[in-house]
Design a protein around this motif. Structure first.
Motif, PDB file in Angstrom:
ATOM      1  N   GLU A  84       0.839  -1.212   0.000  1.00 39.59           N
ATOM      2  CA  GLU A  84       0.000   0.000   0.000  1.00 39.59           C
ATOM      3  C   GLU A  84       0.869   1.256   0.000  1.00 39.59           C
ATOM      4  O   GLU A  84       0.549   2.246  -0.665  1.00 39.59           O
ATOM      5  N   LEU A  85       1.969   1.215   0.726  1.00 37.75           N
ATOM      6  CA  LEU A  85       2.881   2.358   0.756  1.00 37.75           C
ATOM      7  C   LEU A  85       3.558   2.546  -0.601  1.00 37.75           C
ATOM      8  O   LEU A  85       3.776   3.685  -1.051  1.00 37.75           O
ATOM      9  N   ILE A  86       3.874   1.452  -1.262  1.00 36.27           N
ATOM     10  CA  ILE A  86       4.462   1.524  -2.603  1.00 36.27           C
ATOM     11  C   ILE A  86       3.481   2.166  -3.578  1.00 36.27           C
ATOM     12  O   ILE A  86       3.856   3.008  -4.397  1.00 36.27           O
ATOM     13  N   LYS A  87       2.234   1.765  -3.464  1.00 33.57           N
ATOM     14  CA  LYS A  87       1.204   2.338  -4.333  1.00 33.57           C
ATOM     15  C   LYS A  87       1.112   3.848  -4.125  1.00 33.57           C
ATOM     16  O   LYS A  87       1.117   4.632  -5.081  1.00 33.57           O
ATOM     17  N   ASP A  88       1.054   4.260  -2.868  1.00 33.45           N
ATOM     18  CA  ASP A  88       0.868   5.674  -2.540  1.00 33.45           C
ATOM     19  C   ASP A  88       2.112   6.515  -2.836  1.00 33.45           C
ATOM     20  O   ASP A  88       2.002   7.647  -3.321  1.00 33.45           O
ATOM     21  N   GLU A  89       3.279   5.967  -2.525  1.00 37.77           N
ATOM     22  CA  GLU A  89       4.501   6.778  -2.555  1.00 37.77           C
ATOM     23  C   GLU A  89       5.318   6.642  -3.835  1.00 37.77           C
ATOM     24  O   GLU A  89       6.046   7.559  -4.201  1.00 37.77           O
ATOM     25  N   LEU A  90       5.201   5.505  -4.505  1.00 38.15           N
ATOM     26  CA  LEU A  90       5.970   5.291  -5.740  1.00 38.15           C
ATOM     27  C   LEU A  90       5.092   5.280  -6.983  1.00 38.15           C
ATOM     28  O   LEU A  90       5.604   5.225  -8.099  1.00 38.15           O
TER      29      LEU A  90
END
Length: 204
Positions: free
Chosen positions: A102-108
């Motif tokens: 989820e963090l990859i989706k949001d941040e990358l």
């Protein structure tokens, strides 16, 4: 020799060099070197198994993107995204994949579900795994920096049959957790039941 791909399929709004720099900033040196080795191993496995090498590169690099984040980042994300509250009973070993996606989706800016699932499942596996998920699951386990008794057999099996490699790793991981009286994330049990009996002969 490091193979540096040129990203052309718009799976991520960054070049490989830009992604590598983001990872360098997010990870300590030892972990950063690990993700570079996983990427290269994933590329080789992808080529051998007819998997998109660009996706393998991205997922291999990103699989530990969130590994060294504070616990609170994961707890906040579980609440923010309405993820399964049972996740709160686990820790970084599970969070950095399942919640890290989820963090990859949001941040990358990665929205490709195959890449995200490869990150989500790189430690737990899943009952149903795409070829890319299998590639990253195994690349993380057998990359050249790994040195433990089972890894040599894992490399041999994976070179012959990627699915058998998944079964072998899952069996070894479950045995490792049980011996240490560690909690077993339910998805890991699902992975065991789906893969190990199916490849019983190949991993004996």
């Amino acid at each position: 020799m490091t193979e540096k791909l040129t990203y052309t399929h718009n799976y991520i709004p960054l070049s490989r060099d830009q992604l590598v720099e983001r990872l360098r900033a997010a990870l300590r040196d030892k972990r950063f070197e690990h993700v570079l080795r996983v990427e290269q191993t994933a590329i080789k496995l992808a080529r051998a198994n007819g998997v998109d090498v660009e996706k393998a590169s991205i997922a291999g690099l990103c699989h530990d993107y969130a590994k060294q984040r504070p616990d609170q980042d994961f707890i906040d994300e579980i609440h923010r995204k309405g993820l399964n509250p049972d996740l709160l009973n686990y820790g970084n070993a599970i969070w950095h994949g399942v919640v890290g996606a989820e963090l990859i989706k949001d941040e990358l800016g990665i929205w490709d579900e195959d890449i995200l699932n490869a990150v989500r499942h790189h430690t737990t596996g899943a009952a149903v795994m795409s070829p890319l998920e299998q590639v990253v699951y195994m690349a993380d386990y057998i990359e050249p920096g790994r040195d433990f008794p089972e890894v040599y057999r894992a490399r041999e099996i994976t070179a012959k049959d990627l699915g058998a490699g998944v079964a072998y790793q899952t069996k070894q991981t479950l045995e490792y957790l049980v011996k240490r009286n560690s909690p077993v994330y339910p998805t890991t049990l699902d992975t065991y039941n789906a893969w190990v009996p199916a490849y019983r002969k190949e991993i004996e």
